[in-house]
Design a protein around this motif. Structure first.
Motif, PDB file in Angstrom:
ATOM      1  N   ARG A 247      10.959   0.296  -5.999  1.00  0.00           N
ATOM      2  CA  ARG A 247      12.298   0.322  -6.576  1.00  0.00           C
ATOM      3  C   ARG A 247      12.959  -1.061  -6.531  1.00  0.00           C
ATOM      4  N   SER A 248      12.143  -2.089  -6.462  1.00  0.00           N
ATOM      5  CA  SER A 248      12.674  -3.449  -6.377  1.00  0.00           C
ATOM      6  C   SER A 248      13.464  -3.814  -7.624  1.00  0.00           C
TER       7      SER A 248
ATOM      8  N   ALA B 127      16.681  -1.052  -2.449  1.00  0.00           N
ATOM      9  CA  ALA B 127      16.687  -0.033  -3.488  1.00  0.00           C
ATOM     10  C   ALA B 127      18.117   0.435  -3.724  1.00  0.00           C
TER      11      ALA B 127
ATOM     12  N   HIS C 289      10.013   4.021  -1.400  1.00  0.00           N
ATOM     13  CA  HIS C 289      11.453   4.147  -1.190  1.00  0.00           C
ATOM     14  C   HIS C 289      12.131   2.805  -0.918  1.00  0.00           C
ATOM     15  N   SER C 290      11.481   1.724  -1.315  1.00  0.00           N
ATOM     16  CA  SER C 290      11.986   0.385  -1.008  1.00  0.00           C
ATOM     17  C   SER C 290      12.294  -0.409  -2.259  1.00  0.00           C
ATOM     18  N   GLY C 291      13.211  -1.364  -2.089  1.00  0.00           N
ATOM     19  CA  GLY C 291      13.489  -2.356  -3.095  1.00  0.00           C
ATOM     20  C   GLY C 291      12.753  -3.645  -2.766  1.00  0.00           C
TER      21      GLY C 291
END
Length: 303
Positions: free
Chosen positions: A238-239, A182, A264-266
Motif C-alpha cells: 500500500r505504499s 499506508a 498492510h504496509s505503506g
C-alpha cells in the motif's frame, strides 16, 4: 574525538559509538547484539531511531549496526552540501573501520540509494546480501521512465519540492510524515504519524533540500545488473511512494533477487509490520550468510 575502533562482539550487547569521518564530521552509530553483522541504513530525513524496534529484535541473533547518516539524528551534516556520494563513502569508511566482512546490509528508501552508490563506488566484496526496502533506482519520472515516485514526480516537481523544504520545513515535514504509511493506517493510528513527525521536525531544511537534490540526480539502473549478491526486495503493498511495478523491475534487473510484499504496509514496513519484517529479514540474512560461507569454503578448497 578519536576514530571508533573495531571491537569483538563480546565487548557488550549495546553501545553508542562514534566515528570521525574523513572531513572531521563525527558519525554516531549504535552497535547492538552479537553475531553476524546487519547494517541498517535509514531513509531521507529519518534517523537510526526509526529502526529501534526491529534492531532490538534482530539483535537477539545478529550484531546490528545502525548509523545516523550525515545531517540526520546525532550526526551533523558537515560544512559542505551533503550528497549521496558523501553518505556512500561514509558507510564504506564505517565498514572499513569495523573491519567487517560478510555483512548483510539493509537500506530503507534513500538508504537503499546510499547502499547502491556505495557498491558502485567501492564494490560489494564486504557484503553477503542486501535488503532493499521500498525504493527505486531512479526516483524521478520522465517520458522514458515511469517507475520513479508514484506521484509522477519529475525534475520540475522535484525543484518545487526543494523550494518548499527551504521555505517552510515544519510544514513540509507535516505533509510528508503521513505519506510514509499506508493511508488507512495513518488514519487509524495517528500516533505512528505523530511519532515520525516529532523526529522529522528536527532536521535542517537546507541540509534536507541539498540531499534531496542529490538523490534526485541519481540514476543507478545501469549499476544493478553488476550487483551479484543475494538481494531481498521488501515493499509495502500500500505504499504511496513506489508501486509494485518498481519492485518487479528490481527483481528482474538484479542478478539474485527475490521480493516480499507486506500487505498492510505503506513506505515503511519495518514500522508498520515489524514482527513480519523481522522474520523476513532474519530468514534472508541466514540464507545469504550460509551462501557466503559455502562460497568461501568452495573457493578455499579449489585453491
Amino acid at each position: 574525538m578519536a576514530d571508533a575502533q573495531p571491537h569483538s562482539p563480546d565487548e557488550g550487547e549495546h553501545a553508542l559509538r562514534h566515528l570521525t569521518l574523513r572531513d572531521g564530521t563525527v558519525m554516531s552509530y549504535r552497535d547492538i547484539g552479537r553475531g553476524p553483522v546487519l547494517l541498517l541504513v535509514h531513509g531521507w530525513a529519518a534517523s537510526g531511531a526509526f529502526f529501534d524496534t526491529v534492531a532490538q529484535a534482530l539483535a537477539t541473533e545478529f550484531r546490528v549496526l545502525v548509523p545516523d547518516l550525515r545531517g540526520h539524528g546525532a550526526t551533523p551534516a558537515g560544512s559542505a552540501p551533503t550528497t549521496i556520494s558523501d553518505l556512500a563513502d561514509d558507510l564504506n569508511q564505517l565498514l572499513t573501520r569495523e573491519e567487517l566482512t560478510r555483512t548483510v546490509v539493509l537500506g530503507w528508501s534513500m538508504g537503499a540509494t546510499v547502499l547502491w552508490s556505495m557498491i558502485q563506488r567501492h564494490g560489494h566484496d564486504r557484503l553477503a546480501g542486501m535488503v532493499i526496502e521500498d525504493m527505486s533506482p531512479r526516483i524521478l519520472n520522465d517520458d522514458c521512465w515511469a517507475l520513479g515516485m508514484s506521484s509522477g514526480m519529475d525534475a520540475k516537481a522535484s525543484k518545487r519540492a526543494t523550494d518548499a523544504m527551504r521555505a517552510n520545513w515544519p510544514a513540509y515535514a507535516a505533509a510528508f510524515a503521513p505519506r510514509m504509511f499506508a493511508r488507512d493506517r495513518a488514519a487509524r493510528e495517528p500516533q505512528i504519524v505523530a511519532d515520525a513527525l516529532n523526529l522529522l521536525r528536527a532536521r535542517d531544511a537546507d541540509a534536507m533540500a541539498d540531499l534531496w537534490s542529490s538523490m534526485a540526480q541519481q540514476d543507478l539502473r545501469a549499476e544493478l545488473p553488476g550487483m551479484a549478491i543475494p538481494a531481498l526486495i521488501a515493499f509495502g503493498e500500500r505504499s504511496e511512494a513506489y508501486g509494485p511495478e518498481t519492485s518487479r523491475y528490481l527483481v528482474e534487473t538484479l542478478p539474485a533477487a527475490t521480493a516480499h510484499g507486506f500487505a498492510h504496509s505503506g513506505h515503511a514496513p519495518h514500522l508498520e509490520q515489524p514482527e513480519e519484517f523481522v522474520d523476513v529479514v532474519r530468514n534472508f540474512a541466514r540464507q545469504a550468510l550460509a551462501l557466503a560461507t559455502s562460497n568461501e569454503t568452495s573457493e578455499g578448497s579449489i585453491s
